[in-house]
Scaffold this motif. Structure first.
Motif, PDB file in Angstrom:
ATOM      1  N   HIS A 136       0.869  -1.193   0.000  1.00 24.19           N
ATOM      2  CA  HIS A 136       0.000   0.000   0.000  1.00 24.19           C
ATOM      3  C   HIS A 136       0.900   1.235   0.000  1.00 24.19           C
ATOM      4  N   THR A 137       1.862   1.243   0.891  1.00 17.79           N
ATOM      5  CA  THR A 137       2.985   2.190   0.837  1.00 17.79           C
ATOM      6  C   THR A 137       4.244   1.357   1.074  1.00 17.79           C
ATOM      7  N   HIS A 140       5.022   0.651   5.015  1.00 17.12           N
ATOM      8  CA  HIS A 140       3.899   0.293   5.886  1.00 17.12           C
ATOM      9  C   HIS A 140       4.310  -0.804   6.866  1.00 17.12           C
ATOM     10  N   ASP A 155      -3.679   0.048   6.505  1.00 19.13           N
ATOM     11  CA  ASP A 155      -4.386  -0.136   5.234  1.00 19.13           C
ATOM     12  C   ASP A 155      -3.862  -1.322   4.427  1.00 19.13           C
ATOM     13  N   VAL A 156      -3.295  -2.323   5.096  1.00 23.87           N
ATOM     14  CA  VAL A 156      -2.848  -3.527   4.392  1.00 23.87           C
ATOM     15  C   VAL A 156      -4.053  -4.388   4.016  1.00 23.87           C
ATOM     16  N   GLY A 163      -5.638  -3.103   0.736  1.00 21.00           N
ATOM     17  CA  GLY A 163      -5.216  -1.722   0.524  1.00 21.00           C
ATOM     18  C   GLY A 163      -5.050  -1.384  -0.950  1.00 21.00           C
ATOM     19  N   ARG A 164      -5.257  -0.131  -1.277  1.00 20.25           N
ATOM     20  CA  ARG A 164      -5.009   0.347  -2.641  1.00 20.25           C
ATOM     21  C   ARG A 164      -3.516   0.301  -2.939  1.00 20.25           C
ATOM     22  N   THR A 165      -3.195   0.057  -4.194  1.00 16.94           N
ATOM     23  CA  THR A 165      -1.774   0.037  -4.568  1.00 16.94           C
ATOM     24  C   THR A 165      -1.479   0.980  -5.733  1.00 16.94           C
ATOM     25  N   GLY A 170       3.340   2.212  -4.653  1.00 19.51           N
ATOM     26  CA  GLY A 170       2.492   1.082  -4.279  1.00 19.51           C
ATOM     27  C   GLY A 170       2.852  -0.116  -5.146  1.00 19.51           C
ATOM     28  N   HIS A 172       1.123  -4.046  -5.972  1.00 13.81           N
ATOM     29  CA  HIS A 172       0.070  -5.016  -5.681  1.00 13.81           C
ATOM     30  C   HIS A 172       0.636  -6.370  -5.245  1.00 13.81           C
ATOM     31  N   LEU A 175       1.980  -6.328  -1.774  1.00 14.84           N
ATOM     32  CA  LEU A 175       0.899  -6.315  -0.786  1.00 14.84           C
ATOM     33  C   LEU A 175       0.370  -7.731  -0.559  1.00 14.84           C
TER      34      LEU A 175
END
Length: 219
Positions: A136-137, A140, A155-156, A163-165, A170, A172, A175
């Motif tokens: 996500h970041t 994180h 936000d994982v 989480g958004r990527t 970011g 994906h 994540l």
């Protein structure tokens, strides 16, 4: 029944309804805020109501709704900030700019301690394990209290989502790897507080989450 060693209160803050958590050690009544993104009057009120002495602020990642007010609050309370991982330094550096864009107070800060995978942080007599969960970041992190079977995951992962990527840096696949490799081993019976929305358990998400359920990832 004896008091559990850890208690947590979830306090949604900012227009983005981010779950700031107040966690405390019931033995010492010393606590920490995780991700105080804003709405400081609400957080001050929570201190007064709970009778908890705040000894530090913990941050999962550098997004405005999670840490826009962290530096402001830490200065006010006279406490250190621990987290996130230093890979999120660039996000923290732009908090004032992001704050203007999102209508949230934001002020850059320098944590007293950047955290890495395998670190531990203390809150009263509680010890949380730190897991680096990029995607996500890039910086994180997640806080895990094994004895209480509780994780604070930012936000994982969410109930029914991840989480958004699509933000800068970011990723994906990173994540997904973090969720499967770092979160699932904590155990199906571990509950988690996400950055937004209701709590869930890792077991529930492994069964039903459309992004990371075992049946989806094995497909």
């Amino acid at each position: 029944m004896s008091e559990p060693p850890l208690r947590a209160a979830i306090l949604p803050v900012t227009p983005l309804q981010q779950n700031c958590s107040l966690v405390w050690c019931t033995k010492t009544m010393r606590g920490a805020f995780v991700d105080p993104g804003g709405d400081l009057p609400k957080l001050r009120d929570a201190i007064a109501r709970s009778g908890v002495t705040i000894e530090k602020i913990l941050v999962t990642h550098g997004h405005i709704d999670h840490c826009g007010s962290a530096g402001i609050f830490a200065e006010e309370l006279g406490v250190p900030i621990e987290g996130p991982h230093e890979e999120d330094r660039f996000w923290i550096a732009r908090l004032d700019e992001d704050g203007r864009n999102y209508g949230v107070a934001g002020k850059p800060f320098e944590p007293d301690r950047w955290l890495v995978d395998g670190d531990q942080v203390s809150v009263g007599e509680l010890i949380f394990d730190v897991r680096h969960c990029p995607g996500h970041t890039p910086g994180h992190i997640v806080f895990h209290h094994p004895d209480s079977k509780l994780a604070i995951v930012g936000d994982v992962l969410f109930q029914g989502s991840i989480g958004r990527t699509d933000f800068p840096r970011g990723n994906h696949q990173q994540l997904l790897d973090a969720i499967v490799g770092k979160l699932w081993p904590m155990g199906d019976d571990t509950s988690f507080i996400p950055g937004h929305g209701p709590m869930s358990t890792f077991g529930q998400e492994r069964k039903t989450n459309p992004f990371v359920a075992d049946t989806v990832l094995s497909g």
